[in-house]
Design a protein around this motif. Structure first.
Motif, PDB file in Angstrom:
ATOM      1  N   VAL A   1     -23.843 -18.761 -22.506  1.00 27.25           N
ATOM      2  CA  VAL A   1     -24.002 -20.042 -22.292  1.00 27.25           C
ATOM      3  C   VAL A   1     -24.516 -19.908 -20.890  1.00 27.25           C
ATOM      4  O   VAL A   1     -25.413 -18.314 -20.584  1.00 27.25           O
ATOM      5  N   PRO A   2     -25.032 -21.324 -20.762  1.00 27.90           N
ATOM      6  CA  PRO A   2     -26.327 -20.722 -19.833  1.00 27.90           C
ATOM      7  C   PRO A   2     -25.979 -20.715 -18.445  1.00 27.90           C
ATOM      8  O   PRO A   2     -24.802 -20.805 -18.373  1.00 27.90           O
ATOM      9  N   GLY A   3     -26.699 -19.697 -17.223  1.00 25.74           N
ATOM     10  CA  GLY A   3     -26.951 -19.575 -16.159  1.00 25.74           C
ATOM     11  C   GLY A   3     -27.087 -20.225 -15.280  1.00 25.74           C
ATOM     12  O   GLY A   3     -27.649 -21.683 -16.151  1.00 25.74           O
TER      13      GLY A   3
ATOM     14  N   CYS B   1     -28.009  -3.361 -18.783  1.00 25.23           N
ATOM     15  CA  CYS B   1     -29.626  -3.274 -20.152  1.00 25.23           C
ATOM     16  C   CYS B   1     -29.263  -4.709 -20.052  1.00 25.23           C
ATOM     17  O   CYS B   1     -30.642  -5.614 -20.083  1.00 25.23           O
ATOM     18  N   SER B   2     -28.618  -5.527 -20.199  1.00 27.27           N
ATOM     19  CA  SER B   2     -28.356  -7.306 -20.713  1.00 27.27           C
ATOM     20  C   SER B   2     -28.339  -8.094 -19.949  1.00 27.27           C
ATOM     21  O   SER B   2     -29.200  -8.689 -20.239  1.00 27.27           O
ATOM     22  N   TYR B   3     -28.003  -7.797 -18.387  1.00 27.81           N
ATOM     23  CA  TYR B   3     -28.923  -8.986 -17.499  1.00 27.81           C
ATOM     24  C   TYR B   3     -29.633  -8.088 -16.153  1.00 27.81           C
ATOM     25  O   TYR B   3     -30.552  -9.362 -16.339  1.00 27.81           O
TER      26      TYR B   3
ATOM     27  N   TYR C   1     -19.490 -13.137 -11.321  1.00 26.67           N
ATOM     28  CA  TYR C   1     -20.472 -12.878 -12.576  1.00 26.67           C
ATOM     29  C   TYR C   1     -19.649 -13.965 -14.197  1.00 26.67           C
ATOM     30  O   TYR C   1     -18.301 -14.516 -13.564  1.00 26.67           O
ATOM     31  N   ILE C   2     -19.983 -14.361 -14.371  1.00 24.41           N
ATOM     32  CA  ILE C   2     -20.184 -15.305 -15.452  1.00 24.41           C
ATOM     33  C   ILE C   2     -19.448 -14.279 -16.804  1.00 24.41           C
ATOM     34  O   ILE C   2     -20.800 -13.816 -17.698  1.00 24.41           O
ATOM     35  N   SER C   3     -18.822 -15.149 -17.325  1.00 23.37           N
ATOM     36  CA  SER C   3     -18.632 -14.035 -18.574  1.00 23.37           C
ATOM     37  C   SER C   3     -19.180 -15.210 -19.833  1.00 23.37           C
ATOM     38  O   SER C   3     -19.386 -16.419 -19.707  1.00 23.37           O
TER      39      SER C   3
ATOM     40  N   SER D   1     -27.321 -15.722 -18.425  1.00 26.99           N
ATOM     41  CA  SER D   1     -27.843 -14.821 -17.215  1.00 26.99           C
ATOM     42  C   SER D   1     -27.266 -14.719 -16.114  1.00 26.99           C
ATOM     43  O   SER D   1     -25.422 -15.561 -16.555  1.00 26.99           O
ATOM     44  N   GLN D   2     -27.149 -13.791 -15.145  1.00 29.61           N
ATOM     45  CA  GLN D   2     -26.029 -13.799 -14.023  1.00 29.61           C
ATOM     46  C   GLN D   2     -26.752 -14.439 -12.363  1.00 29.61           C
ATOM     47  O   GLN D   2     -27.722 -14.236 -12.347  1.00 29.61           O
TER      48      GLN D   2
END
Length: 524
Positions: free
Chosen positions: A209-211, A317-319, A453-455, A459-460
């Protein structure tokens, strides 16, 4: 004729009882040969260590990500599941070790029944960890229950398996060689766990989902995506996790079968077993022994460092690095590097000593922990750094398990009347490493919750990026330094280790010669 036969019988009896005769030598050679392990024995023993590492790697790298982004739990509840599950797992280790140490000998051995009986239920509970139940209210309890059940059952497998090191051979050299085989297979198990879980799940990433401040279209455009990944639904991702867990369960069962039928547990009948201890007495026995306490505390801190790195690297790595679609390949590179360098560390510890190997191996990861957070996001550089970091991961896998038998031997030399407590030493070591894992996962997830943190976020917030950098770099480096300072006081060096080996070998030879005397008398 009868007189000649009687003379011959007397002559044979004299040869059997006379010191230095050929029959005595052949009997000694037979006993020595019996202590040797074949390559097949070592491989079958080593294969038994793979289930723990395969499942542990999958849970360590992916469970936090799974609970947050796939099961869609609140970070606070996810942290409770991770911490309580690991804390429960840690408590069960000394409990199972205590029960194993009191287990009677069976025709399959003392450790093997635990391994055989725990396997079927362990794989069922592991599979259910990766299943999203069709209800919301009891979802937290579902994951907490099956996570705790699986950890308990795997403890019933791993503690006896770890203690089995002391019962596959009485020779220190053979045990060290078997441990090297085991560590190679276990690191290979982490490769399998990373590859199976990462590659299957990586092909079905959960939709994000969008940050903050970004629309989904803007985010996809900034990454150069064509939007095809949005076809994958959350149901596809959940199914991928279940497929991966099913494959891992199958490997778990196959490895347990190979171990059960390929390894013979040796009963050390030459040494009388001590009286059974109470649980409190067992704790005082092992934790009151100085060299063991120092070794365990040193590896408690270094294990906590590597587990912080392991538990948060997928999110990092992901964020932070922005490699959402490549993190499983980066993890695979780390584990492949670790597998390839296990033989090097086995050679290094033989050449320079185990304590030196710990310092060199553990410190070698520090520059790469610094580089990975300081350099700008670059996929090629990340792969190079990951491969180099895997060299240190190999040392972290091999050296603690290679040093534990030395402490047990040292304890037996210092306490010759305390026999049969090997499982306690191994179970408390596993207790501390799992406790470290629980603490690291709990702290990590709570820290991310406080950072906002956003599930399933594409982006975070910047606070999450800073938190992830601390969790994979600054905090692990500090913990490594503390662990190595404690290890400096560890008293068992190479001279003491070799001296213990000679003393124990003399004791075993003396005990075996005494036990062989009745057999020789019957032959007279």
């Amino acid at each position: 004729m009868a007189k000649g036969e009687g003379s011959e019988q007397y002559s044979n009896a004299s040869l059997l009882t006379k010191p230095g005769n050929s029959d005595g030598i052949s009997l000694a050679r037979k006993n020595e040969h019996r202590k040797k392990l074949t390559v097949c024995n070592k491989l079958c023993y080593a294969v038994g260590g793979a289930p723990y590492q395969i499942t542990g790697c999958a849970l360590g790298f992916f469970l936090q990500l799974y609970l947050l982004d796939v099961a869609q739990l609140d970070p606070f509840y996810a942290s409770i599941i991770l911490f309580v599950g690991r804390a429960w797992d840690a408590i069960t280790d000394p409990t199972v070790g205590f029960m194993v140490s009191r287990s009677p000998w069976t025709r399959f051995g003392r450790m093997m029944p635990w391994i055989a009986l725990s396997t079927p239920l362990a794989v069922i509970s592991y599979f259910l960890i990766w299943y999203v139940p069709p209800f919301e209210d009891g979802k937290v309890f579902w994951y907490l229950f099956f996570y705790c059940v699986f950890q308990s059952l795997q403890t019933c497998f791993h503690v006896p398996y770890s203690a089995l090191t002391m019962f596959i051979s009485s020779e220190q050299k053979e045990r060290d060689s078997a441990t090297a085989y085991r560590m190679t297979v276990e690191v290979l198990g982490t490769v399998l766990g990373t590859a199976i879980q990462g590659q299957i799940v990586g092909m079905a990433n959960a939709p994000c989902v969008p940050g903050p401040g970004k629309s989904l279209t803007e985010f996809n455009s900034s990454l150069g995506q064509n939007g095809t990944n949005q076809v994958i639904s959350l149901d596809h991702t959940r199914a991928a996790y279940m497929i991966a867990s099913g494959v891992i369960c199958l490997i778990y069962v196959l490895c347990a079968v190979v171990l059960f039928f390929g390894v013979r547990e040796q009963k050390d009948s030459s040494r009388p077993k001590s009286e059974p201890l109470s649980f409190i007495q067992g704790i005082k026995l092992v934790m009151g022994y100085g060299p063991y306490a120092k070794l365990v505390m040193a590896f408690l801190f270094t294990s906590l460092a590597f587990m912080l790195l392991e538990g948060n690297f997928a999110l990092f790595c992901s964020y932070t690095l922005g490699f959402r679609n490549d993190f499983q390949n980066i993890l695979l590179v780390i584990m492949l590097s670790a597998t390839l360098t296990i033989p090097f560390w086995q050679w290094f510890l033989t050449k320079f000593g185990k304590k030196t190997a710990v310092y060199v191996g553990t410190l070698s990861v520090v520059p790469f922990m610094i580089l990975v957070v300081c350099l700008k996001s670059n996929l090629v550089v990340t792969y190079i750094v990951s491969f180099a970091a895997g060299v240190s991961v190999a040392a972290a896998f091999l050296l603690p398990w290679s040093m534990l038998p030395d402490v047990v031997d040292d304890f037996q030399v210092q306490n010759p009347k305390a026999i049969g407590h090997e499982a306690l030493f191994y179970s408390f070591y596993v207790f501390f490493t799992k406790f470290a894992s629980g603490v690291s996962l709990g702290i990590s997830t709570l820290s991310l919750d406080f950072a906002g943190y956003i599930s399933r976020g594409c982006s975070q917030p910047s606070e999450v990026d800073i938190t992830l950098k601390v969790l994979v770099s600054a905090a692990p480096i500090l913990l490594i330094m503390i662990g190595l300072i404690i290890l400096y006081t560890y008293p068992i060096d190479e001279d003491r280790r070799q001296g213990n080996r000679k003393l124990l070998q003399e004791q075993r030879d003396e005990a075996e010669s005494e036990s062989d005397s009745p057999e020789l008398a019957k032959m007279i």
